[in-house]
Design a protein around this motif. Structure first.
Motif, short mmCIF file in Angstrom:
data_model
loop_
_atom_site.label_atom_id
_atom_site.label_comp_id
_atom_site.label_asym_id
_atom_site.label_seq_id
_atom_site.Cartn_x
_atom_site.Cartn_y
_atom_site.Cartn_z
N ARG A 91 0.96 -1.27 -0.01
CA ARG A 91 0.00 0.00 0.07
C ARG A 91 0.77 1.26 -0.12
N SER A 92 0.24 2.44 -0.55
CA SER A 92 1.03 3.73 -0.61
C SER A 92 0.04 4.81 -0.60
N ASP A 93 0.71 5.88 -0.53
CA ASP A 93 -0.19 7.29 -0.61
C ASP A 93 0.03 7.80 -2.15
N ARG A 94 0.40 7.00 -3.13
CA ARG A 94 0.69 7.69 -4.40
C ARG A 94 -0.52 8.36 -4.92
N LEU A 95 -1.75 8.21 -4.65
CA LEU A 95 -2.74 8.80 -5.32
C LEU A 95 -3.72 9.42 -4.03
N ALA A 126 5.65 -1.15 -6.32
CA ALA A 126 5.87 -0.36 -7.43
C ALA A 126 4.76 -1.10 -8.60
N VAL A 127 4.51 -2.42 -8.46
CA VAL A 127 3.52 -2.88 -9.33
C VAL A 127 2.15 -2.48 -9.03
N VAL A 128 1.86 -2.50 -7.67
CA VAL A 128 0.42 -2.15 -7.21
C VAL A 128 0.42 -0.57 -7.73
N ALA A 129 1.60 0.23 -7.58
CA ALA A 129 1.27 1.75 -7.91
C ALA A 129 0.95 1.80 -9.26
N ALA A 130 1.66 1.13 -10.11
CA ALA A 130 1.68 1.34 -11.59
C ALA A 130 0.34 0.79 -12.13
N ALA A 131 -0.28 -0.44 -11.53
CA ALA A 131 -1.27 -0.94 -11.89
C ALA A 131 -2.52 0.04 -11.52
N ALA A 132 -2.64 0.72 -10.44
CA ALA A 132 -3.45 1.81 -10.08
C ALA A 132 -3.47 2.96 -11.09
N GLU A 133 -2.17 3.34 -11.26
CA GLU A 133 -2.15 4.67 -11.96
C GLU A 133 -2.16 4.40 -13.51
N LEU A 134 -2.11 3.23 -14.15
CA LEU A 134 -2.29 2.95 -15.38
C LEU A 134 -3.75 2.38 -15.63
N ARG A 135 -4.55 1.99 -14.67
CA ARG A 135 -5.75 1.49 -14.61
C ARG A 135 -5.53 -0.26 -15.30
N GLU A 136 -4.63 -0.72 -14.73
CA GLU A 136 -4.20 -2.11 -15.47
C GLU A 136 -4.14 -3.21 -14.42
N PRO A 137 -5.17 -3.64 -13.74
CA PRO A 137 -5.24 -4.67 -12.82
C PRO A 137 -4.21 -5.92 -13.28
N HIS A 138 -4.31 -6.19 -14.43
CA HIS A 138 -3.75 -7.30 -15.12
C HIS A 138 -1.92 -7.39 -14.81
N ARG A 139 -1.55 -6.26 -14.34
CA ARG A 139 -0.25 -6.27 -14.20
C ARG A 139 0.09 -7.03 -12.82
N VAL A 140 -0.98 -6.85 -12.01
CA VAL A 140 -0.81 -7.42 -10.36
C VAL A 140 -0.65 -9.05 -10.77
#
Length: 556
Positions: free
Chosen positions: A114-118, A479-493
């Motif tokens: 988890r992070s506070d990226r957004l 980093a995977v979680v943050a990228a998946a959220a920002e790019l709207r790409e759950p498949h990354r997880v």
């Protein structure tokens, strides 16, 4: 040491170098990042900071990289730093610093990743929104899985998210639905433009049970009873189906409320005040061509009826008035034509479509059995439904399969593959690691092997190549979680979890990395260190599957 912590060490070293050389600290970024090299021979992590800063401060990149490497080499936990190419920094951690990550993960538990990226973003996320004229079909199920996973990812990265289902209980489709129910209740064929399938007869029978007198009523009154009661029953079934799939919405929004509360008139007034409405041929038009749409759109017809697009405008405004800065709408493959008009509508309200509105388009899904697409549902008659998919492969496999692929790619879900208890079934492959790590922990407890306190943990003993590989894979999760959220790409997880599963299997199957002692061997510090690593893997696998709405079994 986590990648985020190492990035902070790199940035701190850069500050020290800038101070020593009298360089302008304003050129330094607020944050930086490190990456995992594709070739492990190049080190544990790489930084491009010297390349990014060299032009800004007028220092050749390799010269700046050399100064950074010297400073970084003094940092605790950094084993060595090498300069590659025009100024890349290849960093190796000592075993203790790398291994310490296992303790960080275990102690963080569900919070790891988890992070506070957004943080600070208020996002309204609308998905599924199937009309209550039939069961949720497989295309809607894809958005149920992807949308729910995306909401979990956005929340995991600090965003405030409101999930929403737009319940279309007004308009001509609902009228056709009501007529279809009435015909079924009377034993007549469905209207030419109506709905078929066994579910229509089922709901018609339920309406008659609620209102035994319905067929004795005048046509208009009977039609209204079938509309109100039929929509209520159908939507209750949709909600129940989604709930069984693990999907609940914060808000179920009725289109009829927009009409009853006068919100369409309100939207018209707002658009008129912005100067984008005009009258022509007795109708009210929105000049969307001012913002790139291919044609202007009618909001109110010459006969006074509202268009669907008028309701879209009112609904968008309602969301924005509720304080959501970003409106995200997930639409099916047949909605590409909506992009231009919706973006233009946002601009007509005075918003920035690039900031305030985001539309995601999902592609088609086919259920395949014996190499042949399954064409229809026994109950719905014309489509494959949520229940058909779940009956075929189960909830976990359905959610994982639908979230595993980029939503802008069509997919075939092979029933044989997704029900197979073998490593070529992706969800089985990942869930097997969840169960294997839990089993390893149970077996450890049975022989008296426990992790103990932090003082009993010797991370420097996690020095084998397979242990280092697994640690680096675990480190990537935030980093995977943050990228998946920002790019709207759950498949990354999902794809990450499969890579992690592979790294764990290689670690577990390596004789030199045994968690349990052999035979009568005493329990050693190495066994305890590897148990920490095992439990860290279980934590990350469980956290990742939870983001996809998939269970992490302890036994399989």
């Amino acid at each position: 040491m986590t990648p985020a912590e190492l990035a902070e060490v790199v940035l701190s070293a850069a500050h020290a170098v800038f101070t020593a050389r009298g360089l302008d600290p304003a050129a330094l970024p607020a944050r930086t990042a490190v990456e995992r090299p594709r070739n492990p021979d190049h080190g544990d992590y790489a930084s491009t900071l010297a390349l990014q800063l060299s032009k800004k401060v007028g220092v050749p990149p390799r010269e700046l990289a050399a100064a950074l490497a010297e400073q970084l080499g003094r940092a605790a936990g950094v084993k060595s730093v090498e300069i590659a190419g025009p100024g890349f920094l290849n960093i190796r951690l000592d075993a203790a610093a790398a291994g310490q990550l296992a303790r960080v993960i275990v102690e963080a538990g569900p919070e790891y990743g988890r992070s506070d990226r957004l943080a600070g973003q208020r996002i309204n996320l609308e998905f599924v929104s199937a009309n209550p004229t039939g069961p949720v079909h497989i295309g809607g199920v894809r958005w149920a899985a992807v949308g729910d996973a995306l909401s979990r990812l956005l929340r995991a990265t600090g965003a405030e998210v409101g999930t929403e289902y737009y319940f279309n209980d007004a308009g001509s489709q609902i009228d056709r639905f009501a007529r279809s129910l009435r015909c079924a209740a009377k034993g007549e064929p469905a209207p030419e433009d109506g709905y078929g399938g066994a579910y229509i007869a089922e709901i018609a029978a339920q309406v008659r049970a609620i209102r035994p007198d319905v067929l004795d009523l005048a046509d208009a009154e009977a039609q209204e009873v079938f509309r109100v009661e039929g929509v209520t029953l159908m939507f209750a079934e949709i909600r129940s189906s989604l709930r069984g799939f693990g999907v609940e919405f914060d808000t179920y929004f009725n289109e009829k409320d927009l009409h009853d509360r006068g919100e369409l008139e309100l939207a018209l007034d707002r658009l008129r005040a912005q100067g984008h409405l005009y009258e022509a041929d007795g109708a009210t038009w929105l000049r969307t061509t001012d913002f790139g749409d291919d044609k202007d759109r009618v909001l109110r017809k010459s006969n006074g009826e509202w268009t669907y697009f008028a309701a879209d405008c009112a609904y968008y405004l309602d969301k924005r008035e509720r304080g959501f800065e970003r409106v995200v709408i997930m639409l099916g493959a047949d909605h590409h034509g909506y992009l231009g008009r919706m973006k233009a509508m946002s601009a007509c309200f005075g918003d920035d479509p690039a900031v305030n509105l985001e539309i995601l388009i999902g592609q088609l899904v086919n259920l395949v059995r014996d190499g042949v697409p399954v064409r229809m549902s026994k109950r719905a008659g014309t489509v494959v439904t949520l229940e058909d998919l779940v009956d075929a492969i189960g909830v976990d496999a359905s959610r994982y399969a639908l979230a595993r692929y980029s939503s802008d790619s069509p997919i075939d879900i092979d029933v044989e593959l997704w029900t197979r208890a073998t490593r070529d079934n992706p969800v089985y492959y990942v869930q097997y690691v969840a169960a294997r790590t839990a089993s390893a922990a149970r077996q450890a407890g049975e022989v008296g092997l426990v992790r103990g306190s932090g003082a009993d943990f010797h991370p420097e003993l996690l020095a084998h190549d397979k242990e280092n590989e697994l640690l680096k894979a675990l480190a990537e999760f935030p980093a995977v979680v943050a990228a998946a959220a920002e790019l709207r790409e759950p498949h990354r997880v999902a794809r990450y979890l499969e890579e992690l599963a592979g790294a764990y299997h290689r670690f577990y199957d390596e004789p030199a990395c045994r968690i349990l002692p052999r035979g009568d061997e005493p329990i050693g510090d190495g066994n305890r260190a590897r148990l920490w690593l095992n439990d860290a893997t279980r934590t990350v696998i469980a956290n990742g599957l939870r983001l996809l709405g998939v269970s992490a079994p302890e036994r399989m």
